[in-house]
Design an enzyme around this catalytic site. Structure first.
Site, short mmCIF file in Angstrom:
data_model
loop_
_atom_site.label_atom_id
_atom_site.label_comp_id
_atom_site.label_asym_id
_atom_site.label_seq_id
_atom_site.Cartn_x
_atom_site.Cartn_y
_atom_site.Cartn_z
N ASP A 74 5.59 115.86 -20.29
CA ASP A 74 6.60 115.28 -21.17
C ASP A 74 7.98 115.56 -20.59
O ASP A 74 8.40 116.72 -20.45
CB ASP A 74 6.47 115.87 -22.57
CG ASP A 74 7.50 115.30 -23.53
OD1 ASP A 74 7.39 114.11 -23.84
OD2 ASP A 74 8.42 116.03 -23.93
N THR A 107 11.48 109.26 -22.44
CA THR A 107 12.50 110.14 -21.83
C THR A 107 12.42 110.12 -20.31
O THR A 107 13.45 110.06 -19.63
CB THR A 107 12.33 111.58 -22.33
OG1 THR A 107 10.97 111.99 -22.13
CG2 THR A 107 12.66 111.69 -23.80
N THR A 108 11.20 110.14 -19.78
CA THR A 108 11.05 110.13 -18.32
C THR A 108 11.56 108.82 -17.74
O THR A 108 12.26 108.81 -16.72
CB THR A 108 9.58 110.34 -17.94
OG1 THR A 108 9.10 111.56 -18.52
CG2 THR A 108 9.42 110.43 -16.43
N ASP A 399 5.72 112.39 -29.73
CA ASP A 399 6.09 111.09 -29.19
C ASP A 399 5.42 109.95 -29.94
O ASP A 399 6.06 108.94 -30.29
CB ASP A 399 5.73 111.01 -27.71
CG ASP A 399 6.58 111.92 -26.84
OD1 ASP A 399 7.62 112.40 -27.34
OD2 ASP A 399 6.21 112.17 -25.69
#
Length: 549
Positions: A74, A107-108, A399
């Site tokens: 994550d 987010t990545t 998530d």
């Protein structure tokens, strides 16, 4: 021009001497050197998380100074746990935080995109394109990219449970065991739908996540009510309270002596016992104010001492102590109870209510509160074979719950697997031809940066990223939903393969990455104060050498 140990001086000199306006020890970097350093910092952060992107992304092992281990892919967790020092790198970390707060996932992707945008900007700078021109081009590209995605999105009804489950499964895949992803997706959707109130989904305050190492992942379930990891303090109080009237005390409940220094002269042993008895009577009177409200359940965030436990037990009051602040907040919202910080001021109006408060087992720290009039809070009880696995599943749920919430609120999805990014890239290249001036080059660079997402997905799955990108370009012209299936190694229809993402995740990733890129591009001067150790003290002047008498 990078300088250290030098100073900026005003134009011209006075009497042949330069005039200094900043501390000579300040590190000063300006012009192309400042831009180059900031671009490299952004690229370095993106490189850290790039290998975690996609369902086949790799995990990172993070070990803190205490030896605690976190295994995760994550992006938000990785960047939060790392101690990043460079100011520009910290700005990129803020991109991940913003993405997590607004969209809950992606987010990545946001960080990788930000790093790619800065990489492409570096190439344009080498060609002599001014940073402000790149900045303007990126802004135009961002507006167009959002427009393309919104037109490309597919509308979803909130009753389309199958799509909601596939959304959750796409988010979970790669973060939790794939064999159980369908079950976890169903649990996620059940939880979010259960807390709906007037079209809103308050997942932060109405969904409690509890972990239990041991058992099978498929035993993970949604429980209607709130679990707290506490047990009743006295075995003689009822294990089950029906028609619960709940007091939430944010204060210690304990028999304590006065803090002020005082001297009491007692003439006999009888007087000493009488004084002690009177102190206990006063303490019980304070407890009587709670009992008088009609409360039959007391939860405290602080300690409840044995004297109080026994006294409350005689009135059949179920008591638990040392609850976490978040548990107290959730219980307050669910039951309607007010947090009381002064026991002498508590009234019946401060109490909350629940149909049942029950300690289900004599041997486990589990108390279940169910049947709320003012809320529909639920608990997700995660079960897995190890603590590391339950931690990973918890992060996956964080998530997945957010993406389901996003779809329910926005009612829009887009295909995953790089399909959305490819549509944006192709749309931007067409749009660039309508723009005059050098901004056109920046828009083309933005399109190239968008393609870094499908390239990373393919690369992390062990596929040839160039071949997959060329196939994706060719197929996306025929079918807009074409994306990379990392399991078959082919370009396929992502909607038919049930690989879908919320529109909000994609649009926010583009906004966040573009905004941080614009901020970095506008920086052409960095002044950084140097860390200095504490000044050495002459031993002769040490405080211990002075006679303080």
């Amino acid at each position: 021009m990078a300088q250290q140990g030098m100073s900026i001086q005003m134009a011209g000199q006075y009497g042949g001497q330069p005039v200094y306006i900043i501390n000579p020890t300040t590190e000063h970097t300006q012009g192309k050197d400042a831009l180059s350093m900031n671009i490299n910092a952004a690229k370095a952060v993106a490189k850290l998380v790039r290998s975690t992107l996609g369902p086949k992304g790799m995990d990172k092992m993070l070990v803190n100074i205490l030896g605690d281990i976190v295994l995760t892919n994550d992006g938000a967790t990785i960047l939060k746990e790392m101690e990043i020092e460079h100011p520009t790198a910290k700005m990129i970390v803020e991109v991940a935080k913003t993405q997590e707060d607004i969209a809950g996932d992606g987010t990545t992707s946001a960080v990788v995109l930000a790093g790619s945008l800065m990489d492409k900007a570096g190439d344009l700078l080498e060609k002599g394109i001014h940073p402000i021109v790149i900045f303007k081009g990126y802004n135009l590209a961002t507006e167009k990219a959002i427009e393309i995605l919104e037109n490309f999105a597919i509308k979803v009804d909130k009753d389309d449970r199958k799509t909601l489950e596939k959304i959750a499964e796409t988010s979970i895949t790669g973060k939790a065991p794939e064999a159980s992803s369908d079950h976890l997706a169903k649990v996620c959707v059940d939880a979010v739908l259960a807390i709906e109130e007037n079209g809103k989904y308050n997942i932060d305050e109405k969904i409690v996540i509890r972990k239990e190492a041991g058992g099978k992942i498929t035993d993970t379930e949604v429980i209607q009510g709130i679990y707290i990891n506490k047990y009743r303090l006295h075995p003689d109080t009822p294990a089950k309270v029906e028609g619960a009237k709940i007091a939430l005390l944010d204060m210690p409940i304990e028999f304590a002596k006065t803090n002020t220094k005082s001297k009491i002269q007692l003439g006999s042993v009888e007087e000493m016992f009488a004084f002690r008895d009177q102190e206990m009577i006063n303490f019980h009177k304070m407890l009587d104010t709670v009992i008088a409200t009609g409360a039959n359940v007391v939860f405290s965030s602080k300690n409840i001492d044995d004297n109080a436990v026994h006294y409350l037990m005689r009135h059949n009051i179920f008591t638990c102590r040392r609850l976490k602040d978040e548990d107290m907040a959730v219980l307050s919202l669910a039951t309607g109870a007010k947090l009381v910080r002064n026991m002498k001021e508590i009234t019946a109006d401060d109490l909350g209510s629940a149909e049942v408060v029950e300690q289900e087992s004599e041997y486990e720290e589990k108390t279940l509160i169910t049947g709320f009039k003012k809320s529909n809070s639920v608990t997700i009880l995660i079960k897995a074979g190890s603590e590391h696995l339950t931690d990973n599943i918890e992060r996956a749920f964080d998530d997945a719950l957010n993406v389901v919430k996003s779809v329910l609120e926005d009612k829009a999805i887009v295909p995953g697997g790089g399909a959305s990014e490819m549509q944006v890239a192709q749309g931007l290249r067409s749009y660039a031809s309508t723009i005059e001036g050098r901004e056109q080059l920046a828009i083309h660079a933005f399109a190239d940066a968008m393609e870094e997402i499908p390239k990373a997905i393919a690369e992390n799955a062990g596929l040839d990223k160039i071949n997959m990108l060329l196939q994706l370009r060719a197929e996306s012209g025929k079918n807009k939903n074409s994306g990379i299936n990392v399991y078959s190694g082919k370009v396929e229809d992502m909607i038919k393969n049930n690989v879908i993402d919320p529109l909000r995740v994609k649009t926010q990733a583009i906004k966040s990455a573009s905004e941080v890129s614009a901020m970095i591009l506008r920086v052409d001067d960095m002044l950084r104060a140097q860390e200095r150790d504490m000044q050495d003290v002459n031993p002769a002047h040490n405080v211990h050498n002075y006679n303080m008498g």
